[in-house]
Design a protein around this motif. Structure first.
Motif, short mmCIF file in Angstrom:
data_model
loop_
_atom_site.label_atom_id
_atom_site.label_comp_id
_atom_site.label_asym_id
_atom_site.label_seq_id
_atom_site.Cartn_x
_atom_site.Cartn_y
_atom_site.Cartn_z
N TRP A 177 1.16 12.21 -47.12
CA TRP A 177 1.06 13.38 -46.26
C TRP A 177 -0.36 13.55 -45.73
O TRP A 177 -0.55 13.99 -44.60
CB TRP A 177 1.52 14.62 -47.01
CG TRP A 177 1.48 15.87 -46.18
CD1 TRP A 177 0.76 17.00 -46.41
CD2 TRP A 177 2.20 16.11 -44.97
NE1 TRP A 177 0.98 17.94 -45.44
CE2 TRP A 177 1.88 17.42 -44.53
CE3 TRP A 177 3.09 15.36 -44.21
CZ2 TRP A 177 2.40 17.99 -43.37
CZ3 TRP A 177 3.61 15.92 -43.05
CH2 TRP A 177 3.26 17.21 -42.64
N ASP A 178 -1.36 13.17 -46.52
CA ASP A 178 -2.75 13.22 -46.04
C ASP A 178 -2.94 12.28 -44.86
O ASP A 178 -3.66 12.61 -43.91
CB ASP A 178 -3.70 12.87 -47.17
CG ASP A 178 -3.79 13.97 -48.23
OD1 ASP A 178 -3.49 15.13 -47.89
OD2 ASP A 178 -4.14 13.65 -49.38
N LEU A 197 -1.56 14.09 -41.88
CA LEU A 197 -2.44 15.18 -41.41
C LEU A 197 -3.69 14.65 -40.73
O LEU A 197 -4.21 15.27 -39.79
CB LEU A 197 -2.83 16.07 -42.59
CG LEU A 197 -1.69 16.88 -43.24
CD1 LEU A 197 -2.22 17.65 -44.44
CD2 LEU A 197 -1.07 17.83 -42.23
N GLU A 198 -4.16 13.49 -41.17
CA GLU A 198 -5.37 12.91 -40.60
C GLU A 198 -5.07 11.93 -39.47
O GLU A 198 -5.95 11.18 -39.02
CB GLU A 198 -6.16 12.20 -41.70
CG GLU A 198 -6.66 13.15 -42.78
CD GLU A 198 -7.24 12.42 -43.98
OE1 GLU A 198 -7.29 11.16 -43.92
OE2 GLU A 198 -7.63 13.08 -44.95
N GLN A 243 5.15 23.22 -43.95
CA GLN A 243 4.07 22.32 -43.54
C GLN A 243 4.57 21.29 -42.52
O GLN A 243 3.90 21.01 -41.52
CB GLN A 243 3.50 21.60 -44.76
CG GLN A 243 2.71 22.49 -45.70
CD GLN A 243 2.24 21.72 -46.92
OE1 GLN A 243 3.01 21.48 -47.85
NE2 GLN A 243 0.99 21.33 -46.91
N TRP A 269 3.36 20.92 -38.64
CA TRP A 269 2.85 19.66 -38.09
C TRP A 269 3.64 19.26 -36.85
O TRP A 269 3.05 18.78 -35.87
CB TRP A 269 2.93 18.57 -39.16
CG TRP A 269 2.44 17.25 -38.66
CD1 TRP A 269 1.14 16.82 -38.59
CD2 TRP A 269 3.25 16.18 -38.14
NE1 TRP A 269 1.09 15.55 -38.06
CE2 TRP A 269 2.36 15.14 -37.77
CE3 TRP A 269 4.60 16.01 -37.94
CZ2 TRP A 269 2.82 13.94 -37.23
CZ3 TRP A 269 5.05 14.82 -37.40
CH2 TRP A 269 4.17 13.80 -37.04
N ARG A 273 0.86 19.12 -34.26
CA ARG A 273 0.12 17.86 -34.37
C ARG A 273 0.94 16.63 -33.99
O ARG A 273 0.35 15.56 -33.81
CB ARG A 273 -0.35 17.68 -35.82
CG ARG A 273 -1.25 18.80 -36.36
CD ARG A 273 -2.65 18.72 -35.75
NE ARG A 273 -3.28 17.47 -36.09
CZ ARG A 273 -3.92 17.23 -37.24
NH1 ARG A 273 -3.99 18.19 -38.16
NH2 ARG A 273 -4.49 16.07 -37.47
#
Length: 330
Positions: free
Chosen positions: A27-28, A31-32, A51, A55, A59
């Motif tokens: 998941w990191d 997110l990145e 979450q 996203w 994103r």
């Protein structure tokens, strides 16, 4: 393979390099924007995760209309071209512990050349099947190949579920034909309801797969090999639609035959009661007449009158039975 609970936004994810090798994503990484470093990616998300929803809206780069379609509560199977990608909803049997098979689970997909996003609210084993193929390197890692593999696995699972429906219909037929077994008629309406519940989604799913087959070659998202799998899944879904319709008709016929059998049994009992009433009607009349407490009853002072009366009643019963037999009522 056990999937994370609903609090995990990313159930699993892969980034595919130029050689098609799969690299697990966290998941990191999502997110990145680490998934963007690969040629393409597959992200399998939990639709109920706040979450994951955030996203998708902020994103993912998807249009708001697409995200809303992916997250809406009520859906039917469909496949719609949107820009450079496809918005796809497919359903499969609910194979989770304690769940009803006919309570179909939904797998929502956004499929483009560089990104495949799949979302589920409840675990979908077909997605886990394809995940295993990816990890073992037994499947091409293009978006089209992944979508066609998922559709193929969903159809496999649906075939198994409908085979169970067919076996259940066979069991009811055997019970109806077996005189030693009593079929519970109350089970048949529920069986029909379960069939109709699945049938409501099977037909649009066949049309969704047809759309992918028809438009997939022009989009460039699917290779000929991918389209072959999709076409096979479509043909099998057509066969399943016909099979489900046949099972539904069998269930209707079974219910009608069970009702008719119950009606015939009731009529037989009423007929027996009618025959008994006809036999005992003269006897009841005579005994009622001789049972009144009034003077002048014939034979009251004769010791042989009772025997004569009994013989007369016996003759009446025999005569009534002969008359009914002559009229072919018995």
């Amino acid at each position: 393979m056990v999937e994370p609970g609903n609090n995990e936004p990313l159930i699993f994810g892969f980034g595919f390099d130029e050689a098609g090798v799969a690299h697990p994503l966290t998941w990191d990484d999502v997110l990145e924007d680490g998934w963007a470093n690969y040629k393409r990616a597959w992200l399998h998300l939990d639709r109920h995760s706040a979450q994951a929803q955030g996203w998708l809206y902020r994103r993912s780069g998807l249009e708001k209309l697409v995200v809303q379609a992916l997250l809406q509560e009520e859906t039917r199977p469909r496949a719609a071209r949107h820009g450079k990608g496809y918005l796809i909803n497919l359903r499969g049997p609910n194979l989770n512990e304690g769940a009803l098979t006919e309570d179909l689970v939904t797998l929502r997909m956004w499929a483009s050349e560089d990104l495949l996003i799949t979302l589920r609210a409840r675990p979908v084993r077909s997605a886990s099947d394809v995940r295993k193929l990816v990890e073992e390197g037994e499947i091409p890692t293009s978006t089209g190949a992944l979508v066609s593999a998922i559709a193929d696995r969903l159809t496999d699972r649906m075939e198994t579920a409908l085979d169970e429906f067919d076996d259940e219909a066979d069991k009811y037929e055997d019970e109806l034909l077996d005189s030693k077994t009593k079929l519970d008629r109350s089970l048949l309406p529920e069986f029909r309801r379960r069939i109709l519940q699945v049938r409501r989604h099977i037909t649009p799913q066949r049309e969704a797969l047809n759309t992918l087959v028809r438009d997939g070659a022009q989009s460039g998202l699917f290779t000929d090999h991918d389209l072959l799998y999709l076409r096979e899944a479509t043909d099998r879904m057509t066969r399943l639609t016909e099979m489900l319709e046949t099972i539904r008709e069998r269930a209707s016929v079974l219910y009608e035959e069970a009702i008719q059998e119950g009606t015939e049994e009731t009529n037989r009992r009423l007929f027996v009661l009618a025959i008994l009433s006809a036999i005992f009607l003269p006897i009841s009349f005579v005994t009622g007449l001789f049972g009144v407490n009034l003077g002048g009853i014939p034979g009251a002072a004769s010791p042989g009158a009772f025997v004569v009366l009994v013989v007369g009643l016996a003759v009446s019963v025999v005569g009534t039975l002969a008359l009914l037999r002559w009229q072919r009522w018995i």
